[in-house]
Design an enzyme around this catalytic site. Structure first.
Site, PDB file in Angstrom:
ATOM      1  N   ASP A  24      36.897  41.206  36.298  1.00  0.00           N
ATOM      2  CA  ASP A  24      36.350  42.451  35.977  1.00  0.00           C
ATOM      3  C   ASP A  24      36.503  43.409  37.229  1.00  0.00           C
ATOM      4  OD1 ASP A  24      34.591  44.552  35.496  1.00  0.00           O
ATOM      5  OD2 ASP A  24      33.355  43.316  34.139  1.00  0.00           O
ATOM      6  N   HIS A  25      37.491  44.313  37.016  1.00  0.00           N
ATOM      7  CA  HIS A  25      37.673  45.048  38.267  1.00  0.00           C
ATOM      8  C   HIS A  25      36.486  45.937  38.801  1.00  0.00           C
ATOM      9  CE1 HIS A  25      39.406  47.532  34.904  1.00  0.00           C
ATOM     10  NE2 HIS A  25      38.824  48.397  35.415  1.00  0.00           N
ATOM     11  N   GLU A  63      33.177  59.117  31.269  1.00  0.00           N
ATOM     12  CA  GLU A  63      34.759  59.599  31.666  1.00  0.00           C
ATOM     13  C   GLU A  63      34.943  60.979  31.054  1.00  0.00           C
ATOM     14  OE1 GLU A  63      37.697  56.102  31.516  1.00  0.00           O
ATOM     15  OE2 GLU A  63      35.986  55.497  30.030  1.00  0.00           O
ATOM     16  N   HIS A  99      31.969  45.307  31.786  1.00  0.00           N
ATOM     17  CA  HIS A  99      31.563  46.170  33.151  1.00  0.00           C
ATOM     18  C   HIS A  99      30.125  46.426  33.127  1.00  0.00           C
ATOM     19  CE1 HIS A  99      35.868  46.560  33.630  1.00  0.00           C
ATOM     20  NE2 HIS A  99      35.925  47.650  32.756  1.00  0.00           N
TER      21      HIS A  99
END
Length: 365
Positions: free
Chosen positions: A178-179, A217, A241
């Protein structure tokens, strides 16, 4: 908490889906930063692979453009960029047919150094790639396989994918990424909570009124049309996330920073989340989809216009979540995320309860 750059032993980094959107926007720019910060040791190599026919030089040009597009100009060092691009090579390979895997094996060679296979591809290919790596004897004791979300669409498909990869790799070799957890601010949450004598005693329902977690976003679909319409905002952002962020805010102190210890505390939070049944969903959740409008000073299409067909897939979701345990009972956690919103922002707001009485009056703020 100050980030520390630690040089690593030489390794081979193989990107499946090396010419895809994730590689272009995230992986190659991030790997360049590791080069710029002198974290690579020689002879570290980066090998891109996908079905597309491409030479080493063309892949290097692709990477150079990706870095130009997604790295701040002030962060681009010409010398380091040249060194980074020299590390890159490319092999065309097909995960379903196995074509090209012999060439990939030859490109990697017989070195026993660490090799990391990064699967920046659709989850339907995870099993095929894993099996082909095993069939061509590319898996060594020093191998790693890295899986990007989504790992399946639901519990059943996630279990099947884990079983497929687990047939070829030992669990200790499998890394589910999970970046968001790599962001420095996210990592600092642990220090803010558990190395801070001021906040931790107040980090509970007696002092906190509510928590807001927002990931907004301004962009629309971009190049993720096929994937996003099957996933939607809930699967794309919330179940990975945002729940990870919720866990970091709400978990108890782990016994150590060991990965298993942190995971165990996160699981306690997830298990304590109150279920939202069908009757409660309209009161505790909101789903929406952006339509045509204006963004960044110009007109933009709506979701269905970008997609090219009718769809009920949500591009915005908001949830009022509750954690049923002693620390958080009665404290709502508001999660919201969406595309084509007014401002690009990722934030966690901890709203403390007001004092019982203000001696300064309403005009004091």
């Amino acid at each position: 908490m100050t980030s520390q750059i630690i040089p690593v032993d030489p390794f081979d980094f193989i990107i499946f889906g090396g010419t895809g959107d994730l590689s272009e926007r995230k992986l190659l720019p991030s790997l360049y930063y590791r080069q710029r910060d002198h974290q690579f040791s020689e002879p570290t190599r980066i090998i891109g692979t996908s079905r597309s026919k491409m030479s080493d030089e063309e892949f290097q040009a692709f990477a150079k453009q990706a870095i130009s597009d997604h790295v701040k100009p002030a962060d681009i060092d010409a010398k380091e960029l040249k060194t980074f691009l020299a590390r890159l090579s490319y092999v065309s390979a097909d995960a379903t047919s196995g074509a090209g895997f012999d060439k990939l094996k030859k490109a990697i060679g017989d070195s026993d150094r660490i090799r990391a296979f990064y699967l920046a591809v659709a989850p339907a290919l995870f099993g095929d790639i894993s099996h082909k790596l095993k069939e061509h004897n590319l898996i060594t004791p020093n191998s790693r396989i890295v899986l990007e979300k989504p790992i399946g669409r639901d519990l059943d498909s996630a279990r099947k994918l884990n079983d497929l990869v687990g047939d070829d790799f030992h669990e200790s070799q499998i890394f589910r990424i999970d970046h968001y957890l790599g962001k420095e601010t996210v990592q600092n949450l642990m220090a803010l909570r558990f190395a801070n004598a001021l906040y931790e005693p107040l980090w509970n329902s007696a002092h906190i009124d509510h928590v807001q977690i927002t990931v907004a976003e301004t962009v629309g679909l971009e190049d993720r049309v096929t994937y996003y319409d099957k996933a939607g905002a809930l699967r794309d952002m919330v179940q990975n996330h945002m729940l990870q962020l919720l866990c970091l805010v709400a978990m108890e102190a782990p016994s150590s920073m060991d990965a298993d210890a942190v995971r165990d505390e996160k699981l306690k939070v997830l298990r304590a989340l109150k279920r939202i049944n069908g009757n409660e969903a309209p009161k505790h959740t909101v789903r929406g989809q952006y339509r045509a409008g204006a963004s960044a000073g110009g007109p933009v299409k709506g979701y269905v216009e970008e997609l090219g067909k009718e769809s009920n897939t949500e591009t915005f979701v908001a949830i009022k979540a509750e954690i049923g345990n002693w620390r958080w009972s009665g404290v709502p956690f508001y999660l919201r995320t969406g595309k084509r919103l007014a401002t690009r922002v990722s934030e966690i707001v901890i709203e403390f309860k007001p004092i019982p009485h203000s001696i300064f009056g309403d005009s004091a703020g």
